[in-house]
Design an enzyme around this catalytic site. Structure first.
Site, mmCIF file in Angstrom:
data_model
loop_
_atom_site.group_PDB
_atom_site.id
_atom_site.type_symbol
_atom_site.label_atom_id
_atom_site.label_comp_id
_atom_site.label_asym_id
_atom_site.label_seq_id
_atom_site.Cartn_x
_atom_site.Cartn_y
_atom_site.Cartn_z
ATOM 1 C CD GLN A 46 -2.028 -2.164 1.630
ATOM 2 O OE1 GLN A 46 -1.102 -2.442 2.388
ATOM 3 N NE2 GLN A 46 -2.902 -3.076 1.227
ATOM 4 C CB CYS A 73 -4.353 0.072 5.536
ATOM 5 S SG CYS A 73 -3.041 -1.170 5.509
ATOM 6 N N GLY A 74 -5.123 -1.487 8.587
ATOM 7 C CA GLY A 74 -4.764 -1.632 9.993
ATOM 8 C C GLY A 74 -3.270 -1.614 10.256
ATOM 9 C CG ASN A 75 -0.646 -4.928 9.463
ATOM 10 O OD1 ASN A 75 -0.623 -5.119 10.671
ATOM 11 N ND2 ASN A 75 -0.883 -5.901 8.597
ATOM 12 C CG HIS A 160 -12.044 -7.583 5.838
ATOM 13 N ND1 HIS A 160 -10.784 -8.037 5.515
ATOM 14 C CD2 HIS A 160 -11.902 -6.281 6.188
ATOM 15 C CE1 HIS A 160 -9.918 -7.048 5.665
ATOM 16 N NE2 HIS A 160 -10.565 -5.978 6.076
ATOM 17 C CD GLU A 209 -3.974 -6.630 2.546
ATOM 18 O OE1 GLU A 209 -4.340 -5.466 2.294
ATOM 19 O OE2 GLU A 209 -2.979 -6.888 3.253
ATOM 20 N NE ARG A 210 -10.946 -3.110 -1.384
ATOM 21 C CZ ARG A 210 -11.717 -2.170 -0.838
ATOM 22 N NH1 ARG A 210 -12.972 -2.025 -1.234
ATOM 23 N NH2 ARG A 210 -11.242 -1.375 0.106
ATOM 24 C CB CYS A 218 -4.618 -8.425 6.018
ATOM 25 S SG CYS A 218 -5.997 -7.290 5.683
ATOM 26 N N GLY A 221 -7.968 -7.371 8.243
ATOM 27 C CA GLY A 221 -8.407 -8.751 8.033
ATOM 28 C C GLY A 221 -8.375 -9.548 9.319
#
Length: 274
Positions: A46, A73-75, A160, A209-210, A218, A221
């Protein structure tokens, strides 16, 4: 003008983080794809852009490697929070995203991000039609003997779908992931998780991942998998998620319905955009 960037990762899920705090940066989809290209660009899952915010420490925008803008985006949020806390010298940070305000704290080498409430209604994910998101009417394989079926659906600021499988290592992630990612049931596309319940407090997870494909980890995710599993009665509200790149601890708090994600964030190097 030269523009600085950071290369960061959370459990191997990697990002190019661009500083646009003093000068705007609005990349086209082609530019995002060029930067994300691992052969000719910098290479990342990303692209992340940091902008000024009137209500938080920083405003954060996200693009997948295919050039599509996404809300969360969590990470990457965990990595940005680490950068903000290093910059301010504090152990807390607030990020403004399209999915809302995210708060973060750190303890030692780990950062915890409050990802907010999961969206569970069919039109919040969104789905193309009204369904019970605990187990939607979707299957892969023969009608009378599907290899995957009745996944749960959750939005963590991005959509998700989570299939529960007996063995995540043997799950057809690369074969099924691209098919489900753009399935007509998901008008905005979807991230596809393959979750193996190992214990009430442990889940093995792999995610297609999309817009990015199979990644090492993810964050959203992992949050979605824990929420989907708990809604089905398969786990408790807190569990360790085993991803290809390492482990995240996810907790869906009962008192406020918020999902907390805890894990490491790593600065690989700094550079200047070509």
């Amino acid at each position: 003008m030269s523009r600085p960037f950071l290369k960061m990762n959370g459990l191997g899920n990697d990002f190019v983080v661009v500083d646009a705090l003093s000068a705007p940066f609005a990349p086209s989809a082609d530019e995002v794809r060029a930067l994300a290209d691992r052969g000719r660009g910098i290479g990342c899952d990303q692209l992340v852009v940091l902008e000024p915010s009137a209500q938080a420490d920083v405003r954060v925008r996200f693009w997948n490697a295919d050039g599509e803008a996404v809300g969360a985006c969590g990470n990457a949020s965990r990595c940005v929070a680490q950068w903000v806390m290093d910059r301010t010298g504090k152990d807390a940070a607030v990020l403004e995203t399209d999915a809302g305000l995210l708060s973060a704290v750190r303890s030692g080498a780990l950062v915890t991000v409050d990802m907010g409430r999961p969206r569970l209604r069919w039109d919040e994910i969104p789905l193309a039609e009204d369904m019970d998101t605990r187990g939607v009417e979707l299957q892969v394989g023969p009608i009378d003997d599907p290899i995957l079926h009745t996944p749960g659906c959750v939005s963590m600021g991005n959509p998700h779908v989570v299939f529960f499988v007996p063995d995540a290592e043997a799950a057809p992630v690369r074969e099924v992931g691209p098919l489900i990612e753009r399935h007509m049931l998901f008008p905005e596309g979807v991230n596809v998780g393959f979750a193996q319940i190992k214990a009430r407090d442990r889940i093995r997870l792999r995610v297609w991942e999309r817009g990015a494909g199979l990644t090492l980890a993810c964050g959203t995710g992992a949050c979605a998998a824990l929420v989907a599993a708990h809604r089905r009665g398969l786990t408790d509200r807190k569990a360790t998620l085993e991803l290809d790149g390492g482990e995240l601890v996810i907790e869906w708090r009962a008192e406020d319905d918020h999902v907390l994600m805890t894990g490491p964030a790593v600065l690989e190097y700094e550079g200047t955009l070509p």
